[in-house]
Design a protein around this motif. Structure first.
Motif, PDB file in Angstrom:
ATOM      1  N   ARG A   2      37.914  34.613  26.494  1.00 26.37           N
ATOM      2  CA  ARG A   2      37.704  33.548  26.592  1.00 26.37           C
ATOM      3  C   ARG A   2      38.098  32.625  27.614  1.00 26.37           C
ATOM      4  NH1 ARG A   2      35.986  32.923  20.634  1.00 26.37           N
ATOM      5  NH2 ARG A   2      35.543  34.992  20.359  1.00 26.37           N
ATOM      6  N   ALA A   4      39.267  28.703  27.214  1.00 27.13           N
ATOM      7  CA  ALA A   4      39.642  27.176  26.524  1.00 27.13           C
ATOM      8  C   ALA A   4      38.623  25.817  27.402  1.00 27.13           C
ATOM      9  CB  ALA A   4      40.708  27.741  25.832  1.00 27.13           C
ATOM     10  N   TYR A  17      31.670  21.650  29.812  1.00 20.65           N
ATOM     11  CA  TYR A  17      31.015  22.934  28.908  1.00 20.65           C
ATOM     12  C   TYR A  17      29.815  23.004  29.324  1.00 20.65           C
ATOM     13  CZ  TYR A  17      30.550  25.339  24.175  1.00 20.65           C
ATOM     14  OH  TYR A  17      29.889  25.818  23.757  1.00 20.65           O
ATOM     15  N   THR A  21      28.447  26.012  30.512  1.00 18.63           N
ATOM     16  CA  THR A  21      27.300  27.302  29.656  1.00 18.63           C
ATOM     17  C   THR A  21      25.643  27.267  29.540  1.00 18.63           C
ATOM     18  OG1 THR A  21      27.584  26.070  27.677  1.00 18.63           O
ATOM     19  CG2 THR A  21      28.897  27.127  27.969  1.00 18.63           C
ATOM     20  N   SER A  37      35.552  22.443  16.984  1.00 15.22           N
ATOM     21  CA  SER A  37      35.271  23.230  18.334  1.00 15.22           C
ATOM     22  C   SER A  37      33.895  23.751  18.355  1.00 15.22           C
ATOM     23  CB  SER A  37      36.430  24.673  18.336  1.00 15.22           C
ATOM     24  OG  SER A  37      36.949  25.413  17.454  1.00 15.22           O
ATOM     25  N   GLU A  39      31.946  27.201  21.116  1.00 16.19           N
ATOM     26  CA  GLU A  39      31.882  28.494  21.991  1.00 16.19           C
ATOM     27  C   GLU A  39      30.296  28.829  22.139  1.00 16.19           C
ATOM     28  OE1 GLU A  39      35.138  30.989  19.794  1.00 16.19           O
ATOM     29  OE2 GLU A  39      33.496  32.138  19.654  1.00 16.19           O
ATOM     30  N   ILE A  53      33.455  33.481  27.483  1.00 19.59           N
ATOM     31  CA  ILE A  53      32.888  33.033  26.451  1.00 19.59           C
ATOM     32  C   ILE A  53      33.594  31.228  26.580  1.00 19.59           C
ATOM     33  CG2 ILE A  53      32.954  32.022  23.949  1.00 19.59           C
ATOM     34  CD1 ILE A  53      31.622  34.354  24.407  1.00 19.59           C
ATOM     35  N   VAL A  55      35.038  28.044  25.813  1.00 20.35           N
ATOM     36  CA  VAL A  55      35.615  27.366  23.753  1.00 20.35           C
ATOM     37  C   VAL A  55      35.745  25.954  24.219  1.00 20.35           C
ATOM     38  CG1 VAL A  55      36.891  27.691  22.215  1.00 20.35           C
ATOM     39  CG2 VAL A  55      36.810  29.067  23.142  1.00 20.35           C
TER      40      VAL A  55
END
Lengths: 671, 52, 98
Positions: A2, A4, A17, A21, A37, A39, A53, A55
């Motif tokens: 993960r 963040a 983000y 993604t 949040s 993810e 992943i 987040v």
């Protein structure tokens, strides 16, 4: 593993983000767009073979939370143990951002700094020595521009490779008693002077940020209490006019033509089949869903324009100019943002209330924000504007501004009921730099919403329409109701008791009551159900339908005058929103009392508005009150009594509550 | 019973089946509101690790 | 580097004027009575709200730091703290002593 994403509000975390993604989360040019949040897996081109992943976290200025959404961020990085933290730093405001950076570096989790918005710095002639910064912070620093995908792949590759290593902090807070306020203050000061030292070392500026620029002159005008509000009114009016009176209907007319042709074709094919089949397929499924989908262009244009507004930085200025007005009724300037988001969908609007710090203001905004008609209510507005008012643009404008007025009045009411507690309410809003709104992002956001709209129409609304059609076709003995005996159908017998309550409002027929009820599942259902129960589809083609005085086919079939039509429209707009939004309210307010208060207030408001419009409208147009004036008055009296009783009860516990409130507040500050 | 009727019955059944299945799948995934682009963020759909 | 020095210089220049003004009126000078376009040094933040104080601190708004007033209205004003622009309401700007 993960990764963040953490950083100051409005530093571009969600944009990055989304780029990494391939998601399409909401972005906007002000602090506090992301309130929860999220993810998702990184795209293959960035992650390689690994499963990574990302987040996305709400923006935060520091590890000690001030607003509820900041708490999500600090709790996540503290307790969820991400493998790496990507700290997005707003390169245009390095001195503020690094405070949070140094706190993140202390956690021991490897940190990669993404120096974002470097394109703005280039334009302004600000230079930041990334290599030097990296050395001082003891972590890798990458220059990025997340709106253009610049520098992202190098940055994320480094972040992935660092997982599992330990971070050594360049600055460690001394061991102090965290309950000692002075000691904490002194430590924070030391941290800031450490940060200032770094900034002085790595940053060279050409234009001073304290200089007054032309953008500041614009801000001065836009935050002027009179001109600023006028500009806001004109801008919003423009958005509604373009989406609902000009460009939207233009496209919608064309689309509806196709839908109608298709429906006729289906009906033609089924000429020799049982009538029930034709009714179910042609009227129920194609007609009902088609009626809802026909309004899609209006909704899409609206979403596109709102996305442009959100992206350019205007929202923060609106919030600033509206603050004094909102404060007077017991809300805060931050309440403007949920209201504007609410024009799109009530659920994110309700969630956006998290950025409001004061609990009473937050709950009040949560319960009032859905008075602004959301995107799903646009079809309802457009239907009535088209069928009864010749497609007049003023209907939608009035709907929105009446919604705004109801928010003010509702806020005053809540202020009265809860008792006015004098509490210093401070307002501070960062004014982000203006930027040209990205057409690409607005288009993407529009397509995302359009997709959601179509999915909704093709699933929930389709099933609801089918159920309504079946319930209307059969009676309780599962026999097909005969022509002329429609009142014996299942739907009629369920909806009639509700319809009786609506007689004082001018629309006490079971068809309209049924449509209003299905509207709680999704507001578009009002249109779908009306299409099904009255077997109408062509709501938009105003040229064909709209004649003067509302004496056209749609109006005639529904048995409404323009006065009662307006009453019915307002009733649907200002009653409680759909169940999904009520659910969101429930989880945001965390209080049964407030939730039921909200639902009661919204029901009462919808009823009262419709009652007033119907009775006084009829008085003006026909010279006498409409049917059910006295029963309606009695209903209003009951509501007022309930209100007074609640207010009394709340005020009786006022002192008790107030001290309790203070205690919990003090506890919160200590912890 | 002509062909159009049969096709219509099959079409209705298929449409309802797919719509129902989609709803069922989404619900099973834990999404509170169908088609809502915000359902990932919605506290309703993930009550487990929600914080104040 | 350059930014920091000029900012401080500008701030220093305006401080004596501010003090003189304050002495005349014999009361604490808040941001509300400041002149737009000038940079001041914050003397004290007094919001009666610890959380608010520390929030402002994290934005870089605390005693000893410069603050620039960009524009001023009856009910609100726009300031520059560090490198960010903020809109403050009347209540908050009266809590900032310069």
């Amino acid at each position: 593993m993960r990764i963040a994403f953490a950083g100051n509000p409005n530093s571009g975390k969600t944009t990055m983000y989304n780029a990494l993604t391939g998601r399409n989360e909401k972005i906007g040019n002000w602090g506090g767009v992301t309130v929860g949040s999220k993810e998702f897996q990184l795209k293959k081109e960035y992650a390689g073979d690994k499963e990574v992943i990302a987040v996305d976290l709400p923006g935060a200025y520091s590890m000690s939370p001030f607003t509820p959404e900041e708490g999500i961020t600090s709790e996540y990085v503290r307790t969820a143990n991400p493998d790496t933290i990507v700290n997005i730093v707003d390169a245009t405001n390095l001195s503020r951002s690094l405070f949070f950076t140094t706190q993140l570096l202390e956690l021991g989790i490897p940190v990669v700094v993404a120096l974002n918005k470097t394109d703005i710095n280039e334009k302004e002639g600000t230079k930041i020595d990334a290599a030097k910064l990296s050395k001082r912070l003891n972590c890798p620093v990458f220059e990025t521009v997340s709106t253009e995908n610049k520098g992202l792949s190098e940055m994320i590759a480094k972040a992935i490779s660092l997982a599992g290593t330990a971070q050594e902090a360049p600055y460690m807070q001394a061991d102090i008693d965290l309950h000692d306020k002075n000691a904490v203050d002194a430590e924070d000061r030391k941290r800031y002077s450490f940060v200032n030292g770094i900034v002085a070392d790595v940053e060279t500026r050409k234009t001073l940020s304290a200089e007054t620029t032309s953008a500041d002159k614009l801000d001065g005008v836009l935050t002027n209490p009179i001109i600023g509000i006028l500009v806001f009114a004109v801008v919003m009016w423009g958005v509604f006019w373009v989406s609902q009176a000009w460009l939207g209907p233009l496209v919608a007319d064309w689309l509806v033509g196709w839908i109608e042709t298709f429906q006729e074709w289906v009906a033609g094919q089924l000429e020799n089949s049982p009538a029930i089949l034709s009714a179910l397929l042609a009227d129920g499924i194609v007609g009902g869903v088609g009626a809802v989908v026909g309004f899609l262009p209006l909704v899409m244009v609206m979403y596109f324009l709102i996305a442009l507004l959100e992206d350019c930085g205007y929202m923060a200025r609106v919030s600033a100019v509206m603050d004094p007005i909102f404060k007077r009724v017991g809300l805060s300037g931050k309440s403007v943002i949920p209201v504007v988001i609410g024009t799109g969908c009530g659920i994110p609007a309700i969630m956006a209330c998290r950025t409001i710090r004061d609990e009473r203001e937050r709950r009040a905004t949560t319960m009032l924000t859905t008075f602004i008609p959301c995107g799903a209510k646009i079809p309802v507005i457009a239907l009535f504007a088209g069928a009864f008012f010749n497609g007049a643009g003023w209907v939608s404008t009035i709907s929105y501004f009446l919604g705004l007025l109801l928010i003010f009045l509702g806020a005053l009411l809540i202020k009265g009921i809860t008792g006015y507690k004098y509490r210093k309410s401070f307002f501070i809003m960062e004014l982000p730099k203006w930027k040209a709104p990205s057409l690409k992002f607005a288009f993407k956001s529009m397509m995302e919403r359009a997709k959601a709209y179509i999915i909704k129409a093709a699933t929930i609304i389709l099933i609801c329409n089918t159920v309504v059609q079946v319930m209307q076709t059969f009676n309780w003995h599962f026999q097909v109701v005969e022509e002329g005996a429609e009142n014996t159908s299942i739907l009629a017998s369920i909806a009639t008791p509700f319809a009786v309550l609506l007689i004082p409002l001018g629309f006490g027929v079971w068809q309209l009551a049924a449509a209003a009820i299905t509207g709680f599942i999704a507001k578009e259902n009002v249109v779908g159900t009306l299409a099904v129960v009255f077997a109408l589809t062509s709501f938009i083609d105003t040229e064909e339908l709209a004649m003067t005085g509302g004496a056209n086919t749609v109006a005639a079939t529904m048995g409404l005058t323009s006065v009662t039509a307006l009453a019915y429209l307002f009733f649907n707009l200002y009653t409680p929103p759909c169940f999904a939004a009520i659910g969101a309210m429930n989880s945001e307010m965390k209080s049964r009392g407030w939730l039921w208060g909200a639902i009661g207030l919204q029901l009462g408001t919808g009823y009262t508005i419709a009652f007033l419009v119907n009775q006084f409208g009829t008085l003006f147009t026909e010279g006498h009150f409409a049917a059910g004036f006295i029963p309606g008055l009695i209903a209003e009296a009951v509501m007022v009594t309930a209100l007074v009783l609640i207010a009394r009860k709340v005020r009786a516990h006022f002192d008790e509550q107030y001290t309790l409130h203070k205690k919990t507040a003090a506890k919160g500050a200590a912890a | 019973m002509n062909t159009a009727t049969v096709i219509a019955i099959v079409a209705i059944a298929a449409i309802l089946f797919f719509a129902g299945r989609y709803l069922y799948k989404e619900k099973k995934k834990g999404k509170a509101c169908i088609g809502c682009p915000y359902s990932d963020q919605c506290p309703k759909s993930k009550q487990n690790n929600c914080c104040g | 580097m350059i930014a920091q020095i000029t900012l401080n210089n500008g701030a220093k220049a305006s401080v004596p004027a501010a003090e003189a003004e304050a002495a005349k009126t014999e009361e604490k000078r808040t941001l509300m009575s400041a002149e737009p376009g000038n940079t001041y040094i914050i003397k004290e933040i007094n919001t009666d709200d610890d959380e608010m104080n520390s929030f402002l601190f994290r934005l870089g708004c605390y005693a000893g730091e410069p603050i620039t007033l960009i524009s001023k209205k009856k009910k609100n004003c726009i300031v520059v703290i560090k490198d960010g622009r903020y809109n403050l309401d009347q209540m908050l700007s009266e809590a900032i002593i310069i």
